[in-house]
Motif scaffolding. Structure first.
Motif, PDB file in Angstrom:
ATOM      1  N   PRO A  17       0.993  -1.177  -0.057  1.00 54.70           N
ATOM      2  CA  PRO A  17       0.023   0.034   0.048  1.00 54.70           C
ATOM      3  C   PRO A  17       0.956   1.441   0.016  1.00 54.70           C
ATOM      4  N   LEU A  18       1.824   1.314   0.857  1.00 55.06           N
ATOM      5  CA  LEU A  18       2.890   2.628   0.941  1.00 55.06           C
ATOM      6  C   LEU A  18       3.612   2.396  -0.790  1.00 55.06           C
ATOM      7  N   ARG A  19       3.981   1.425  -1.248  1.00 54.50           N
ATOM      8  CA  ARG A  19       4.725   1.491  -2.388  1.00 54.50           C
ATOM      9  C   ARG A  19       3.626   2.183  -3.449  1.00 54.50           C
ATOM     10  N   ASP A  20       2.509   1.797  -3.397  1.00 53.00           N
ATOM     11  CA  ASP A  20       1.662   2.413  -4.421  1.00 53.00           C
ATOM     12  C   ASP A  20       1.164   3.664  -4.053  1.00 53.00           C
ATOM     13  N   ALA A  21       1.211   3.993  -2.847  1.00 50.44           N
ATOM     14  CA  ALA A  21       0.679   5.537  -2.424  1.00 50.44           C
ATOM     15  C   ALA A  21       1.726   6.244  -3.167  1.00 50.44           C
ATOM     16  N   VAL A  22       3.275   6.146  -2.974  1.00 44.41           N
ATOM     17  CA  VAL A  22       3.957   6.774  -3.317  1.00 44.41           C
ATOM     18  C   VAL A  22       4.224   7.005  -4.761  1.00 44.41           C
ATOM     19  N   ALA A  23       3.772   5.808  -5.487  1.00 42.34           N
ATOM     20  CA  ALA A  23       3.841   5.839  -6.858  1.00 42.34           C
ATOM     21  C   ALA A  23       2.464   6.770  -7.415  1.00 42.34           C
ATOM     22  N   LYS A  24       1.533   6.895  -6.652  1.00 38.69           N
ATOM     23  CA  LYS A  24       0.362   7.369  -7.085  1.00 38.69           C
ATOM     24  C   LYS A  24       0.576   9.064  -6.491  1.00 38.69           C
ATOM     25  N   GLY A  25       1.325   9.461  -5.758  1.00 44.33           N
ATOM     26  CA  GLY A  25       1.574  10.689  -5.240  1.00 44.33           C
ATOM     27  C   GLY A  25       0.701  10.991  -3.914  1.00 44.33           C
ATOM     28  N   THR A  26      -0.157  10.132  -3.471  1.00 40.09           N
ATOM     29  CA  THR A  26      -0.780  10.543  -2.341  1.00 40.09           C
ATOM     30  C   THR A  26      -0.061  10.507  -1.012  1.00 40.09           C
ATOM     31  N   VAL A  27       1.169   9.692  -1.124  1.00 44.16           N
ATOM     32  CA  VAL A  27       2.207   9.898  -0.049  1.00 44.16           C
ATOM     33  C   VAL A  27       3.385  10.428  -1.009  1.00 44.16           C
ATOM     34  N   PRO A  28       3.849  11.951  -0.812  1.00 41.90           N
ATOM     35  CA  PRO A  28       4.989  12.405  -1.433  1.00 41.90           C
ATOM     36  C   PRO A  28       6.267  11.751  -1.437  1.00 41.90           C
ATOM     37  N   GLU A  29       6.917  11.613  -2.207  1.00 42.81           N
ATOM     38  CA  GLU A  29       8.161  10.997  -2.455  1.00 42.81           C
ATOM     39  C   GLU A  29       9.142  11.507  -1.329  1.00 42.81           C
ATOM     40  N   ALA A  30       8.972  13.137  -1.187  1.00 39.98           N
ATOM     41  CA  ALA A  30       9.774  13.700  -0.137  1.00 39.98           C
ATOM     42  C   ALA A  30       9.404  13.078   1.123  1.00 39.98           C
ATOM     43  N   ARG A  31       8.066  12.968   1.484  1.00 35.99           N
ATOM     44  CA  ARG A  31       7.917  12.150   2.878  1.00 35.99           C
ATOM     45  C   ARG A  31       8.645  10.930   2.879  1.00 35.99           C
ATOM     46  N   LEU A  32       8.421  10.125   2.052  1.00 35.46           N
ATOM     47  CA  LEU A  32       9.327   8.753   2.146  1.00 35.46           C
ATOM     48  C   LEU A  32      10.957   9.038   2.527  1.00 35.46           C
ATOM     49  N   ARG A  33      11.407   9.922   1.655  1.00 32.58           N
ATOM     50  CA  ARG A  33      12.684  10.491   1.893  1.00 32.58           C
ATOM     51  C   ARG A  33      12.867  10.992   3.336  1.00 32.58           C
ATOM     52  N   GLN A  34      12.175  11.690   3.567  1.00 29.28           N
ATOM     53  CA  GLN A  34      12.065  12.158   5.113  1.00 29.28           C
ATOM     54  C   GLN A  34      12.124  11.165   6.056  1.00 29.28           C
ATOM     55  N   MET A  35      11.117   9.959   5.959  1.00 28.14           N
ATOM     56  CA  MET A  35      11.156   8.871   7.001  1.00 28.14           C
ATOM     57  C   MET A  35      12.353   7.957   6.887  1.00 28.14           C
ATOM     58  N   VAL A  36      12.927   8.068   5.851  1.00 26.26           N
ATOM     59  CA  VAL A  36      14.276   7.134   5.496  1.00 26.26           C
ATOM     60  C   VAL A  36      15.303   8.198   6.350  1.00 26.26           C
ATOM     61  N   HIS A  37      15.437   9.239   6.013  1.00 26.92           N
ATOM     62  CA  HIS A  37      16.506  10.089   6.844  1.00 26.92           C
ATOM     63  C   HIS A  37      16.343  10.241   8.136  1.00 26.92           C
ATOM     64  N   ARG A  38      15.247  10.110   8.738  1.00 28.64           N
ATOM     65  CA  ARG A  38      15.262  10.251  10.148  1.00 28.64           C
ATOM     66  C   ARG A  38      15.720   8.946  10.840  1.00 28.64           C
ATOM     67  N   ILE A  39      15.350   7.847  10.034  1.00 30.10           N
ATOM     68  CA  ILE A  39      16.026   6.351  10.867  1.00 30.10           C
ATOM     69  C   ILE A  39      17.469   6.428  10.420  1.00 30.10           C
ATOM     70  N   LEU A  40      17.871   6.864   9.219  1.00 29.19           N
ATOM     71  CA  LEU A  40      19.477   6.566   9.163  1.00 29.19           C
ATOM     72  C   LEU A  40      20.109   7.651   9.919  1.00 29.19           C
ATOM     73  N   ARG A  41      19.673   8.774   9.961  1.00 30.12           N
ATOM     74  CA  ARG A  41      20.197   9.612  11.135  1.00 30.12           C
ATOM     75  C   ARG A  41      20.283   9.241  12.246  1.00 30.12           C
ATOM     76  N   THR A  42      19.356   8.642  12.924  1.00 29.53           N
ATOM     77  CA  THR A  42      19.493   8.013  14.080  1.00 29.53           C
ATOM     78  C   THR A  42      20.488   7.016  14.222  1.00 29.53           C
ATOM     79  N   MET A  43      20.473   6.017  13.347  1.00 38.22           N
ATOM     80  CA  MET A  43      21.434   5.035  13.347  1.00 38.22           C
ATOM     81  C   MET A  43      22.878   5.568  13.269  1.00 38.22           C
TER      82      MET A  43
END
Length: 726
Positions: free
Chosen positions: A286-312
């Protein structure tokens, strides 16, 4: 891997090399075991050999050297026994409530560091620790996992524990964000509380814990707040956590707390912890499809991953990867025992019945009840540690049957509790080698009375079991234990009661026993700690982090909202629907409620006795933008000991509140000068419309003493008006 760069810069560099599919891997977690009862199994075959056998697992990206996140339940130790990793044991710390009772953040830090070391040795790099929820409802089945009813105490103790865990290059969470203050109907209830009250109580505890501990992750809770699930609540996850508090870590969900994709992501949830416990894998396809459709912006996915990597990067997972190895059993047991010794509370000591004389010849000691021949009780649920020395014999049957409350018959579950080695009976015998020590299990009251009549002193161990997922129906000791204590006390006036409980309990026999010791769930070092306190090798210095009421009628909710006599949860038949749990007490939690309502508790917050005596003297106050309190603490007795000096403030508006405390160790006759400054938020009220703390100008009453009701010294100081931005 350039450690001279900031965690943000390092996260940016590695993220530039990631594909979208790789980013989606880091936001979708799995159960850390291939199968766990009650969960479905969505784990692909290729992943199963990689699972750590624990609570959670997020695959890494080997191509880029990104390590997997291997997650264990925590707070009281590395919790991975039972059906996860059978035979795996760890040193069990005392309950978090006992740690709060130490009123000593350095003890909490040491315990956290011990957990972090053992986590590393067992191959885990994320500890699902840091329980901060206030003991707003003392019958909450997870009261033992949390750190008391006061936001300043809870924030300091939880923050120190988190900091200790992360000192070992391990990520710690803070949880459960927010208002998960009861287990009854936790997945369907909606907390109704005004924002100002929330900011001055539950949220303030989290705010302080984040400031003191800087947890790498926040775990959002099951419940709703104002009818919006916590894990998709933009007010909690974005407005408060990010905008007001400036939090830089990532938000992960509790297991089974995700209910949507776009709504959760766009509200601020960064990682679905375990799609095996949610209705579907919301952060998978569902998240993969939402990003592809733009209902979840690509920038928001990148922000999620950045927060995880930054913490690590920030917490050391790249630079100091975990390496499995042996744990330091004896060193870690010493940490657990010290923790227990500082948090056990002496509640009553009539005519100096304690300490007992360890060298007295032919002394007859009757030890009764509470599985004292086997071990000490622990709390149940996801925090359950299978402690050092654990065997199948350490599982004991507790409770069961029915109970009549207010003319209604309530069903009681027959729980199975876990004991931690060693046994108090063995430690008592060790402490008093010249004594004649007997044991009876307490099931047969007549047998216990006969043993008590023959003894010089009777020590009754009493237990109250608490576990995640269900609240206790009242604060009475379960089963026949009250009747047992009454009968033993009638047979032997020198009766000492040792309580192993998850929180407060009522004591209808209190005026008939010589002594009461609150040992909480004391962990792997608990039996030795209890014995050393009973015989005076340790002078008790614990203080109550929760108010002990005389009866449930004194509580804001005499019966827990949503609880039913058959122990089933209101609202879970058919489609669960939200219903309000209205915390009408607002920010008046615990001792604040009791003072506001002019109620006299059984024992007040902050209370605890010692084998010596202390004086609080020479209070001097300075008021300006906040309050400065100076005073002297003196040991007026004949033994060395520790006390907790506590400063409370009653502002012109709003409830009384603890604004400072310090644990002081003194030799007989010794004094110490103490200076405390009140955090301005503790003397303010939160204005939700202006989104700021307002300090009112006026005269503030300051109380110095040894509990929330002790007024050893009282003064008044003028404070200037001011504001504090969150």
């Amino acid at each position: 891997m350039n450690t001279a760069l900031s965690p943000d810069a390092r996260a940016d560099l590695i993220q530039k090399e990631m594909t979208r599919d790789e980013m989606l891997v880091l936001v979708d977690g799995y159960l850390g075991v291939a199968y766990q009862k009650g969960f479905h199994d969505p784990i692909p075959a290729w992943m199963k050999p990689l699972l750590p056998g624990s609570a959670g697992f997020v695959p890494g990206i080997p191509r880029l050297g990104i390590p997997a996140l291997t997650e264990s339940d925590a707070s009281l130790g590395v919790a991975n026994g039972g059906n996860m990793r059978p035979g795996d044991t760890a040193v069990a710390l005392p309950s978090s409530l006992l740690t709060a009772a130490t009123f000593n953040p350095s003890v909490a830090f040491e315990g956290g560091a011990m957990i972090g070391r053992e986590a590393r040795a067992k191959g885990f790099n994320v500890m699902l620790a840091g329980g901060v929820n206030l003991a707003r409802e003392p019958r909450n089945g997870r009261t033992f996992e949390y750190v008391g009813e006061d936001p300043w105490l809870a924030g300091l103790i939880a923050g120190a524990s988190i900091k200790g865990i992360q000192s070992q290059s391990i990520i710690s969470t803070a949880k459960h964000f927010a208002f998960n203050d009861q287990e009854t109907a936790r997945t369907v209830m909606s907390v109704a509380m005004e924002e100002g009250d929330a900011r001055e109580s539950d949220l303030l505890a989290f705010e302080i814990a984040l400031e003191k501990g800087d947890p790498g992750a926040i775990m959002c809770s099951y419940n709703r707040y104002k009818n919006v699930y916590a894990c998709e609540n933009p007010y909690l996850l974005t407005d408060v956590l990010r905008s007001d508090w400036g939090y830089q870590g990532f938000v992960l969900s509790d297991w089974g707390a995700v209910h949507s994709t776009e709504k959760a992501v766009n509200a601020g949830l960064d990682q679905e912890s375990s799609n095996g416990s949610d209705a579907i894998d919301f952060f998978g396809t569902p998240l993969r499809d939402a990003v592809a459709k733009g209902t979840v912006p690509e920038a928001r996915l990148r922000q999620m991953v950045h927060r995880i990597l930054r913490t690590m990067f920030a917490k050391g997972l790249f630079d100091r990867p975990v390496v499995k190895g042996p744990i330091d059993v004896y060193g870690d047991l010493a940490v657990a025992q010290k923790n227990a010794e500082e948090g056990i509370v002496l509640l009553k000591n009539e005519k100096a019945a304690l300490p007992l004389d360890p060298g007295k010849k032919r002394q007859k000691i009757a030890v009764i009840g509470g599985f004292a021949d086997k071990g000490v009780l622990s709390g149940g649920g996801s925090s359950q540690v299978h402690g050092i020395g654990h065997t199948k014999d350490m599982h004991v049957s507790l409770g069961g049957g029915t109970k009549v409350i207010g003319g209604t018959t309530w069903t009681l579950p027959r729980d199975t509790g876990v004991l931690h080695a060693t046994a108090p009976l063995a430690e008592i015998k060790k402490m008093a080698p010249k004594a004649r020590v007997s044991f009876t299990d307490g099931d047969d009251i007549a047998q216990a009375v006969a043993a008590a009549k023959k003894a010089d002193v009777a020590i009754v161990f009493a237990t109250q079991y608490m576990t995640e997922g269900v609240d206790v129906i009242d604060l009475a000791l379960p089963g026949n234990q009250n009747a047992l204590i009454e009968a033993v006390a009638a047979a032997n006036p020198n009766t000492i009661v040792v309580l192993e409980t998850g929180g407060p309990v009522t004591m209808p026999w209190l005026d008939r026993v010589a002594g009461v010791v609150e040992a909480w769930y004391p962990g792997n070092g608990g039996a030795a700690a209890i014995a050393r306190i009973l015989f005076g090798e340790v002078n008790p210095s614990g203080r109550l982090p929760v108010t002990f009421p005389l009866a449930e009628s004194q509580l804001p909710h005499p019966i827990i909202t949503g609880q039913r006599p058959d122990r089933k949860i209101v609202g879970t038949s058919g489609t669960p629907t939200a219903y309000d749990v209205i915390y009408q007490e607002g920010s008046r939690v615990g001792y604040r409620w009791f003072e506001d309502q002019k109620l006299t508790p059984q024992f007040p917050f902050g209370y605890g006795l010692s084998y010596t005596s202390f004086a609080f003297e020479n209070l001097k106050l300075v008021g300006a933008s906040t309050i400065k309190a100076e005073f002297d603490v003196k040991n007026t007795g004949i033994r060395a000991g520790k006390t907790v000096a506590q400063v409370y403030v009653k502002p012109p508006f709003g409830p009384v509140r603890l604004v400072g405390f310090e644990k002081v160790e003194l030799s007989p006759g010794e004094s110490k000068h103490v200076t405390l400054y009140a955090d301005r938020r503790l003397i303010a009220m939160f204005n939700a419309d202006a989104n700021q703390w307002n300090v009112a100008e006026g005269d503030y009453v300051v109380r110095l003493g040894g509990s929330a009701t002790d007024k050893a010294a009282v003064g008044t100081v003028h404070v200037n008006a001011g504001t504090v931005r969150p």
